[in-house]
Enzyme design. Sequence first.
Site, PDB file in Angstrom:
ATOM      1  N   HIS A 227       0.858  -1.203   0.000  1.00  0.00           N
ATOM      2  CA  HIS A 227       0.000   0.000   0.000  1.00  0.00           C
ATOM      3  C   HIS A 227       0.886   1.243   0.000  1.00  0.00           C
ATOM      4  O   HIS A 227       1.541   1.531   0.995  1.00  0.00           O
ATOM      5  CB  HIS A 227      -0.891   0.002   1.247  1.00  0.00           C
ATOM      6  CG  HIS A 227      -1.814   1.189   1.323  1.00  0.00           C
ATOM      7  ND1 HIS A 227      -3.153   1.067   1.608  1.00  0.00           N
ATOM      8  CD2 HIS A 227      -1.617   2.519   1.148  1.00  0.00           C
ATOM      9  CE1 HIS A 227      -3.719   2.254   1.614  1.00  0.00           C
ATOM     10  NE2 HIS A 227      -2.795   3.166   1.328  1.00  0.00           N
TER      11      HIS A 227
ATOM     12  N   HIS B 287       1.505   5.471  -2.008  1.00  0.00           N
ATOM     13  CA  HIS B 287       1.097   6.553  -2.919  1.00  0.00           C
ATOM     14  C   HIS B 287       2.349   7.091  -3.617  1.00  0.00           C
ATOM     15  O   HIS B 287       3.201   7.693  -2.965  1.00  0.00           O
ATOM     16  CB  HIS B 287       0.417   7.680  -2.129  1.00  0.00           C
ATOM     17  CG  HIS B 287      -0.778   7.207  -1.370  1.00  0.00           C
ATOM     18  ND1 HIS B 287      -2.067   7.343  -1.837  1.00  0.00           N
ATOM     19  CD2 HIS B 287      -0.884   6.550  -0.180  1.00  0.00           C
ATOM     20  CE1 HIS B 287      -2.903   6.813  -0.965  1.00  0.00           C
ATOM     21  NE2 HIS B 287      -2.213   6.320   0.047  1.00  0.00           N
ATOM     22  N   PHE B 288       2.436   6.860  -4.924  1.00  0.00           N
ATOM     23  CA  PHE B 288       3.582   7.389  -5.678  1.00  0.00           C
ATOM     24  C   PHE B 288       3.337   8.808  -6.180  1.00  0.00           C
ATOM     25  O   PHE B 288       4.260   9.478  -6.578  1.00  0.00           O
ATOM     26  CB  PHE B 288       3.857   6.499  -6.901  1.00  0.00           C
ATOM     27  CG  PHE B 288       4.717   5.298  -6.624  1.00  0.00           C
ATOM     28  CD1 PHE B 288       5.768   5.342  -5.717  1.00  0.00           C
ATOM     29  CD2 PHE B 288       4.494   4.112  -7.324  1.00  0.00           C
ATOM     30  CE1 PHE B 288       6.578   4.229  -5.495  1.00  0.00           C
ATOM     31  CE2 PHE B 288       5.300   3.001  -7.112  1.00  0.00           C
ATOM     32  CZ  PHE B 288       6.340   3.057  -6.204  1.00  0.00           C
ATOM     33  N   ARG B 289       2.052   9.221  -6.220  1.00  0.00           N
ATOM     34  CA  ARG B 289       1.681  10.481  -6.897  1.00  0.00           C
ATOM     35  C   ARG B 289       2.024  10.362  -8.388  1.00  0.00           C
ATOM     36  O   ARG B 289       2.066   9.260  -8.914  1.00  0.00           O
ATOM     37  CB  ARG B 289       2.336  11.709  -6.256  1.00  0.00           C
ATOM     38  CG  ARG B 289       2.242  11.763  -4.745  1.00  0.00           C
ATOM     39  CD  ARG B 289       0.826  11.779  -4.218  1.00  0.00           C
ATOM     40  NE  ARG B 289       0.812  12.029  -2.770  1.00  0.00           N
ATOM     41  CZ  ARG B 289      -0.137  11.646  -1.964  1.00  0.00           C
ATOM     42  NH1 ARG B 289      -1.179  10.962  -2.410  1.00  0.00           N
ATOM     43  NH2 ARG B 289      -0.074  11.931  -0.680  1.00  0.00           N
TER      44      ARG B 289
ATOM     45  N   ASN C  24      -5.378   7.278  -6.006  1.00  0.00           N
ATOM     46  CA  ASN C  24      -6.024   8.568  -5.697  1.00  0.00           C
ATOM     47  C   ASN C  24      -5.273   9.760  -6.270  1.00  0.00           C
ATOM     48  O   ASN C  24      -4.875  10.673  -5.569  1.00  0.00           O
ATOM     49  CB  ASN C  24      -6.247   8.724  -4.182  1.00  0.00           C
ATOM     50  CG  ASN C  24      -4.971   8.723  -3.369  1.00  0.00           C
ATOM     51  OD1 ASN C  24      -3.955   8.155  -3.775  1.00  0.00           O
ATOM     52  ND2 ASN C  24      -5.011   9.361  -2.215  1.00  0.00           N
TER      53      ASN C  24
ATOM     54  N   LYS D  67      -9.627  -0.091  -5.124  1.00  0.00           N
ATOM     55  CA  LYS D  67      -9.576   0.587  -3.830  1.00  0.00           C
ATOM     56  C   LYS D  67     -10.868   1.343  -3.592  1.00  0.00           C
ATOM     57  O   LYS D  67     -11.288   2.135  -4.439  1.00  0.00           O
ATOM     58  CB  LYS D  67      -8.391   1.566  -3.810  1.00  0.00           C
ATOM     59  CG  LYS D  67      -8.275   2.405  -2.549  1.00  0.00           C
ATOM     60  CD  LYS D  67      -7.839   1.585  -1.354  1.00  0.00           C
ATOM     61  CE  LYS D  67      -7.874   2.390  -0.062  1.00  0.00           C
ATOM     62  NZ  LYS D  67      -6.734   3.256   0.127  1.00  0.00           N
TER      63      LYS D  67
ATOM     64  N   HIS E 259     -10.421   1.534   2.449  1.00  0.00           N
ATOM     65  CA  HIS E 259     -10.146   2.573   3.460  1.00  0.00           C
ATOM     66  C   HIS E 259     -11.343   2.532   4.403  1.00  0.00           C
ATOM     67  O   HIS E 259     -12.413   3.022   4.067  1.00  0.00           O
ATOM     68  CB  HIS E 259      -9.980   3.954   2.812  1.00  0.00           C
ATOM     69  CG  HIS E 259      -9.627   5.019   3.814  1.00  0.00           C
ATOM     70  ND1 HIS E 259      -8.418   5.667   3.808  1.00  0.00           N
ATOM     71  CD2 HIS E 259     -10.320   5.506   4.883  1.00  0.00           C
ATOM     72  CE1 HIS E 259      -8.384   6.532   4.833  1.00  0.00           C
ATOM     73  NE2 HIS E 259      -9.525   6.447   5.485  1.00  0.00           N
TER      74      HIS E 259
ATOM     75  N   HIS F  27      -4.348  -0.160   6.152  1.00  0.00           N
ATOM     76  CA  HIS F  27      -3.768   0.665   7.226  1.00  0.00           C
ATOM     77  C   HIS F  27      -4.619   0.693   8.497  1.00  0.00           C
ATOM     78  O   HIS F  27      -5.104   1.748   8.909  1.00  0.00           O
ATOM     79  CB  HIS F  27      -3.459   2.086   6.744  1.00  0.00           C
ATOM     80  CG  HIS F  27      -4.512   2.747   5.898  1.00  0.00           C
ATOM     81  ND1 HIS F  27      -5.824   2.825   6.261  1.00  0.00           N
ATOM     82  CD2 HIS F  27      -4.425   3.353   4.695  1.00  0.00           C
ATOM     83  CE1 HIS F  27      -6.490   3.459   5.328  1.00  0.00           C
ATOM     84  NE2 HIS F  27      -5.662   3.788   4.359  1.00  0.00           N
TER      85      HIS F  27
ATOM     86  N   LEU G  44      -4.115   9.649   7.861  1.00  0.00           N
ATOM     87  CA  LEU G  44      -5.466   9.091   8.023  1.00  0.00           C
ATOM     88  C   LEU G  44      -5.464   7.616   7.665  1.00  0.00           C
ATOM     89  O   LEU G  44      -4.815   7.240   6.680  1.00  0.00           O
ATOM     90  CB  LEU G  44      -6.464   9.847   7.138  1.00  0.00           C
ATOM     91  CG  LEU G  44      -6.818  11.252   7.632  1.00  0.00           C
ATOM     92  CD1 LEU G  44      -7.610  12.008   6.582  1.00  0.00           C
ATOM     93  CD2 LEU G  44      -7.607  11.184   8.951  1.00  0.00           C
TER      94      LEU G  44
ATOM     95  N   ASP H  88       1.805   2.848   3.372  1.00  0.00           N
ATOM     96  CA  ASP H  88       0.981   4.047   3.145  1.00  0.00           C
ATOM     97  C   ASP H  88       1.857   5.283   2.979  1.00  0.00           C
ATOM     98  O   ASP H  88       1.438   6.395   3.310  1.00  0.00           O
ATOM     99  CB  ASP H  88      -0.044   4.263   4.270  1.00  0.00           C
ATOM    100  CG  ASP H  88      -1.204   5.134   3.798  1.00  0.00           C
ATOM    101  OD1 ASP H  88      -1.371   5.310   2.578  1.00  0.00           O
ATOM    102  OD2 ASP H  88      -1.937   5.658   4.659  1.00  0.00           O
TER     103      ASP H  88
ATOM    104  N   HIS I 263       3.537  14.701   0.703  1.00  0.00           N
ATOM    105  CA  HIS I 263       2.930  15.998   0.410  1.00  0.00           C
ATOM    106  C   HIS I 263       4.045  17.028   0.531  1.00  0.00           C
ATOM    107  O   HIS I 263       4.886  16.916   1.433  1.00  0.00           O
ATOM    108  CB  HIS I 263       1.846  16.350   1.440  1.00  0.00           C
ATOM    109  CG  HIS I 263       0.635  15.477   1.367  1.00  0.00           C
ATOM    110  ND1 HIS I 263      -0.396  15.686   0.481  1.00  0.00           N
ATOM    111  CD2 HIS I 263       0.292  14.370   2.080  1.00  0.00           C
ATOM    112  CE1 HIS I 263      -1.329  14.769   0.646  1.00  0.00           C
ATOM    113  NE2 HIS I 263      -0.937  13.945   1.609  1.00  0.00           N
TER     114      HIS I 263
ATOM    115  N   ALA J 114      -3.026  15.103   5.152  1.00  0.00           N
ATOM    116  CA  ALA J 114      -2.739  13.848   5.851  1.00  0.00           C
ATOM    117  C   ALA J 114      -1.778  13.006   5.030  1.00  0.00           C
ATOM    118  O   ALA J 114      -1.961  12.849   3.824  1.00  0.00           O
ATOM    119  CB  ALA J 114      -4.034  13.077   6.064  1.00  0.00           C
TER     120      ALA J 114
HETATM  121  O1  DOR Z   1      -2.698   9.827   5.452  1.00  0.00           O
HETATM  122  C1  DOR Z   1      -3.139   9.471   4.374  1.00  0.00           C
HETATM  123  N1  DOR Z   1      -2.647   9.981   3.214  1.00  0.00           N
HETATM  124  N2  DOR Z   1      -4.142   8.597   4.343  1.00  0.00           N
HETATM  125  C2  DOR Z   1      -4.777   8.299   3.208  1.00  0.00           C
HETATM  126  O2  DOR Z   1      -5.698   7.533   3.261  1.00  0.00           O
HETATM  127  C3  DOR Z   1      -4.396   8.953   1.931  1.00  0.00           C
HETATM  128  C4  DOR Z   1      -3.024   9.435   1.957  1.00  0.00           C
HETATM  129  C5  DOR Z   1      -2.710  10.406   0.834  1.00  0.00           C
HETATM  130  O3  DOR Z   1      -3.038  10.125  -0.315  1.00  0.00           O
HETATM  131  O4  DOR Z   1      -2.117  11.460   1.112  1.00  0.00           O
HETATM  132 ZN    ZN Z   2      -3.050   5.222   1.544  1.00  0.00          ZN
END
Ligand code: DOR
Ligand code: ZN
Length: 344
Positions: free
Chosen positions: A13, A15-17, A41, A98, A135, A173, A218, A246, A250, A262
């Site tokens: 799990h 997030h690469f963006r 996402n 997801k 989630h 998570h 989150l 996770d 950011h 988050a």
């Molecule tokens: O903390 C988090 N960041 N929880 C998530 O579910 C999404 C993630 C994000 O994409 O930044």
């Molecule tokens: Zn996530």
Amino acid sequence: MNEITIIKPDDWHLHFRDDDMLLETVPATARCFSRAIVMPNLVPPVMNADMALSYKERILSARPQGSDFMPLMTLYLTDKTSVEDIKAAKQAGVVAVKMYPAGATTNSDSGVTSVESRYPIFEALAENDMLLLIHGEVTHNHVDIFDREKEFIDQHMTKIVESVPNLKVVFEHITTKDASDFVLSAREGVAATITPQHLMMNRNDMLVGGVRPHNYCLPVLKRSSHQEALRQVVASGSNRFFLGTDSAPHARHKKENACGCAGCYSAWSALELYTQVFEELDALDKLEGFASLHGPDFYGLPRNTDTVTLVKEEWQVPDSINLANGEPIVPFFSGREVSWKLKA
Ligand code: DOR
Ligand code: ZN
């Protein structure tokens, strides 16, 4: 023990963006993970097979030279996702879908507004041997943020798992004893990922002595009794729990903000921090299962064959990392000592 060698792990799990960010995030993960489940996402979200395939190409192009890291693609479930979308995704090699309840977290605006309406999709996933990644938090304003995971179990998770008996479900998570108990007592085909921050921290680490936005993610960190339950469950070696960082970068100004985003960007230290946790728990013999075996076994994918070695050696996570465009990101555990190091 001063050195530990395990089968090369996967991250189930993260997030690469997208775009320029990939030049930072993909090498950071490829340094120690063989595969990763890539969250969908983006803005706009990865909603169909074509979008997943082109995103996969962008990730592959960002790999360091010689890397055989392999992204495992997912689709973002919306109110409009159709059974045809699921079949096309299967054909394209997408492994999972997801589900974000709308409004639950970063870029979840297009998420599901009615879980009830998605049962035909859950059936289609089971028929196509694809997984549902959840989630698990409700989003109603009147539900306290610390209770949202438990509330999701009571309102939705139990029913999804029982109504679609051959669907593989990953409770992503998890942050509470309620969730770990639920997974332990659920039918076959239900598992959970656990992040390094939820094993290492509780809500005091976010709120005592000042607000610490880089520990804000989150589902939000919970009280220490929940943290302890998660630590005990990974130390038990149960194969229903596996590694999912996770890792969620950011830009610094979006975290250090009056309305901060988050997410903890943990890719640079996650494997080492998990190792530290298992050592603290006197359970280093359970690390390999959690990091490298339970995930592929659950997904029905082959285990990796190469290995990584971690050595007991102190190093410090950098205070800040610069993206290619010069923008700074503060990594998870920034400026702090880690007691295990990946051997080059
Ligand atoms: O903390 C988090 N960041 N929880 C998530 O579910 C999404 C993630 C994000 O994409 O930044
Ligand atoms: Zn996530």
